[in-house]
Design a protein around this motif. Structure first.
Motif, PDB file in Angstrom:
ATOM      1  N   ALA A  42       0.862  -1.186   0.000  1.00  0.00           N
ATOM      2  CA  ALA A  42       0.000   0.000   0.000  1.00  0.00           C
ATOM      3  C   ALA A  42       0.895   1.233   0.000  1.00  0.00           C
ATOM      4  N   GLY A  43       0.439   2.293  -0.685  1.00  0.00           N
ATOM      5  CA  GLY A  43       1.242   3.502  -0.767  1.00  0.00           C
ATOM      6  C   GLY A  43       0.397   4.759  -0.785  1.00  0.00           C
ATOM      7  N   VAL A  44       1.022   5.860  -0.440  1.00  0.00           N
ATOM      8  CA  VAL A  44       0.384   7.171  -0.488  1.00  0.00           C
ATOM      9  C   VAL A  44       1.385   8.146  -1.099  1.00  0.00           C
ATOM     10  N   TYR A  45       0.881   9.128  -1.882  1.00  0.00           N
ATOM     11  CA  TYR A  45       1.802  10.023  -2.583  1.00  0.00           C
ATOM     12  C   TYR A  45       1.169  11.385  -2.814  1.00  0.00           C
ATOM     13  N   GLY A  46       2.019  12.337  -3.174  1.00  0.00           N
ATOM     14  CA  GLY A  46       1.587  13.678  -3.567  1.00  0.00           C
ATOM     15  C   GLY A  46       2.545  14.233  -4.594  1.00  0.00           C
ATOM     16  N   GLY A  47       2.131  15.287  -5.291  1.00  0.00           N
ATOM     17  CA  GLY A  47       2.998  15.867  -6.302  1.00  0.00           C
ATOM     18  C   GLY A  47       2.332  16.981  -7.063  1.00  0.00           C
ATOM     19  N   ALA A  48       2.749  17.167  -8.312  1.00  0.00           N
ATOM     20  CA  ALA A  48       2.294  18.298  -9.106  1.00  0.00           C
ATOM     21  C   ALA A  48       1.815  17.851 -10.478  1.00  0.00           C
ATOM     22  N   GLN A  49       0.767  18.523 -10.954  1.00  0.00           N
ATOM     23  CA  GLN A  49       0.337  18.399 -12.343  1.00  0.00           C
ATOM     24  C   GLN A  49       0.989  19.575 -13.063  1.00  0.00           C
ATOM     25  N   PHE A  50       2.082  19.289 -13.789  1.00  0.00           N
ATOM     26  CA  PHE A  50       2.915  20.382 -14.289  1.00  0.00           C
ATOM     27  C   PHE A  50       2.592  20.797 -15.717  1.00  0.00           C
ATOM     28  N   ILE A  95      -3.659   7.484  -3.425  1.00  0.00           N
ATOM     29  CA  ILE A  95      -3.327   6.260  -2.700  1.00  0.00           C
ATOM     30  C   ILE A  95      -3.336   5.105  -3.687  1.00  0.00           C
ATOM     31  N   LYS A  96      -2.607   4.038  -3.355  1.00  0.00           N
ATOM     32  CA  LYS A  96      -2.607   2.851  -4.184  1.00  0.00           C
ATOM     33  C   LYS A  96      -2.500   1.611  -3.300  1.00  0.00           C
ATOM     34  N   PHE A  97      -3.063   0.516  -3.803  1.00  0.00           N
ATOM     35  CA  PHE A  97      -2.993  -0.759  -3.103  1.00  0.00           C
ATOM     36  C   PHE A  97      -2.804  -1.841  -4.150  1.00  0.00           C
ATOM     37  N   ALA A 214      14.159   0.349   4.298  1.00  0.00           N
ATOM     38  CA  ALA A 214      14.271  -0.593   5.399  1.00  0.00           C
ATOM     39  C   ALA A 214      13.329  -1.747   5.113  1.00  0.00           C
ATOM     40  N   THR A 215      13.338  -2.749   5.972  1.00  0.00           N
ATOM     41  CA  THR A 215      12.430  -3.871   5.801  1.00  0.00           C
ATOM     42  C   THR A 215      10.992  -3.368   5.727  1.00  0.00           C
ATOM     43  N   HIS A 216      10.312  -3.716   4.660  1.00  0.00           N
ATOM     44  CA  HIS A 216       8.907  -3.356   4.401  1.00  0.00           C
ATOM     45  C   HIS A 216       8.705  -1.946   3.839  1.00  0.00           C
ATOM     46  N   TRP A 217       9.671  -1.035   3.935  1.00  0.00           N
ATOM     47  CA  TRP A 217       9.438   0.363   3.574  1.00  0.00           C
ATOM     48  C   TRP A 217      10.223   0.773   2.330  1.00  0.00           C
ATOM     49  N   ASP A 218       9.514   1.439   1.397  1.00  0.00           N
ATOM     50  CA  ASP A 218      10.134   1.989   0.183  1.00  0.00           C
ATOM     51  C   ASP A 218       9.715   3.439   0.006  1.00  0.00           C
ATOM     52  N   LEU A 219      10.608   4.237  -0.540  1.00  0.00           N
ATOM     53  CA  LEU A 219      10.252   5.521  -1.130  1.00  0.00           C
ATOM     54  C   LEU A 219      10.074   5.294  -2.627  1.00  0.00           C
ATOM     55  N   PHE A 220       9.183   6.059  -3.262  1.00  0.00           N
ATOM     56  CA  PHE A 220       9.054   5.932  -4.712  1.00  0.00           C
ATOM     57  C   PHE A 220       8.756   7.289  -5.328  1.00  0.00           C
ATOM     58  N   LEU A 256       1.984  14.474 -14.790  1.00  0.00           N
ATOM     59  CA  LEU A 256       2.191  14.598 -13.355  1.00  0.00           C
ATOM     60  C   LEU A 256       3.549  14.036 -12.963  1.00  0.00           C
ATOM     61  N   ILE A 257       4.115  14.576 -11.896  1.00  0.00           N
ATOM     62  CA  ILE A 257       5.257  13.992 -11.226  1.00  0.00           C
ATOM     63  C   ILE A 257       4.912  13.889  -9.750  1.00  0.00           C
ATOM     64  N   VAL A 258       5.040  12.689  -9.168  1.00  0.00           N
ATOM     65  CA  VAL A 258       4.638  12.483  -7.776  1.00  0.00           C
ATOM     66  C   VAL A 258       5.738  11.716  -7.042  1.00  0.00           C
ATOM     67  N   ALA A 259       5.671  11.739  -5.707  1.00  0.00           N
ATOM     68  CA  ALA A 259       6.572  10.981  -4.867  1.00  0.00           C
ATOM     69  C   ALA A 259       5.817  10.565  -3.612  1.00  0.00           C
ATOM     70  N   GLY A 260       6.198   9.421  -3.057  1.00  0.00           N
ATOM     71  CA  GLY A 260       5.472   8.941  -1.889  1.00  0.00           C
ATOM     72  C   GLY A 260       6.217   7.841  -1.161  1.00  0.00           C
ATOM     73  N   VAL A 261       5.504   7.204  -0.260  1.00  0.00           N
ATOM     74  CA  VAL A 261       6.047   6.122   0.551  1.00  0.00           C
ATOM     75  C   VAL A 261       5.161   4.897   0.397  1.00  0.00           C
ATOM     76  N   LYS A 262       5.790   3.724   0.415  1.00  0.00           N
ATOM     77  CA  LYS A 262       5.067   2.468   0.211  1.00  0.00           C
ATOM     78  C   LYS A 262       5.446   1.482   1.304  1.00  0.00           C
TER      79      LYS A 262
END
Length: 265
Positions: A42-50, A95-97, A214-220, A256-262
């Motif tokens: 599961a992940g959540v993100y934010g960013g810009a519609q450029f 959000i994504k799952f 770390a274990t279980h955690w990614d940035l994307f 769009l360009i976005v970044a988040g954590v998963k």
């Protein structure tokens, strides 16, 4: 008797050694294990519609103008050429799952891993345009607020690295709302509250990469190209002018360009 007893002891000891050796070999046997790296995330993100492209920018007015000052505006359908249509920056968040399947080897140092995910996101942006038609000139400002949803197919490229690139495509829909105002000197009017909404079919292409923290955690981070087609917004009797407004571009393309954590379960 002694010989018989001695023979029996030798046979018993031999049988015991064989039994022990058999047990030892079983304990030393290595059971092969299947490599598995599948699972939910599961992940959540934010960013810009450029950047946004409004296709053919088609806008129409129809009806008989209530103002006599609108000289030359035809009573029937009037296509408004847009001499200027400028999209501003906007925000995005979602959000994504999803579920990643087991990876498989492609070549030395590279494993491919398919995934399937569901995604929902918000998009917001603004634009300005200048109207230019026979007997009708003016300018307008638009605010777009949208909710989009997709089912995406993802292909991840697993390297011997903490960075995992991926690409994907998705299909879904977009609920688009328009809030606008316009200044039309030839009608002697500043019109506000031009509101409309529509549900469009939408597709997207995306590319990005994960960074394992770390274990279980990614940035994307991710680039997204969303294409909504079939937009058809209608507003009746705009500002009491007697004209009906219709906004019907062939497509609305959003970058769009976005970044988040998963989190990987």
């Amino acid at each position: 008797m002694k010989l018989t007893f001695l023979s029996s002891m030798i046979l018993l000891m031999g049988a015991s050694l064989l039994a022990y050796a058999g047990t030892d070999m079983k304990e030393m046997a290595i059971t092969p294990t299947l490599r598995t790296d599948s699972g939910f995330y599961a992940g959540v993100y934010g960013g810009a519609q450029f950047d946004t492209d409004y296709g053919n920018q088609r806008q129409t007015l129809s009806g008989t103008p209530a103002s006599a000052g609108a000289v030359g505006v035809p009573a029937g359908s009037n296509i408004i050429p847009s001499s200027h249509f400028d999209a501003g920056w906007g925000g995005a968040g979602g959000i994504k799952f999803g579920y990643t399947f087991n990876s498989f080897g492609a070549c030395q140092g590279l494993r491919l891993q398919p995934a399937l995910e569901a995604e929902a996101l918000y998009l917001g942006t603004t634009s300005t345009d200048t109207l230019n038609a026979v007997g009708l000139t003016g300018s307008g400002k638009q605010s777009y607020n949208s909710a989009a949803w997709f089912v995406n197919g993802i292909l991840r490229f697993k390297l011997d690295s903490m960075i995992t690139p991926y690409v994907g495509v998705g299909v879904g829909g977009q609920y688009l709302t328009l809030h606008s105002d316009a200044t039309i000197p030839s009608l002697g009017a500043h019109v506000t509250g031009i509101n409309g909404s529509d549900v469009d079919f939408a597709g997207q292409a995306l590319a990005g990469f994960d960074i394992n923290l770390a274990t279980h955690w990614d940035l994307f981070t991710e680039y997204k190209f969303i294409d909504a087609v079939g937009t058809d917004l209608k507003v009746s009797n705009v500002g009491g002018t007697g004209l009906d407004y219709r906004y019907k571009p062939d497509q609305i393309q959003q970058h769009l360009i976005v970044a988040g954590v998963k989190y990987n379960f």
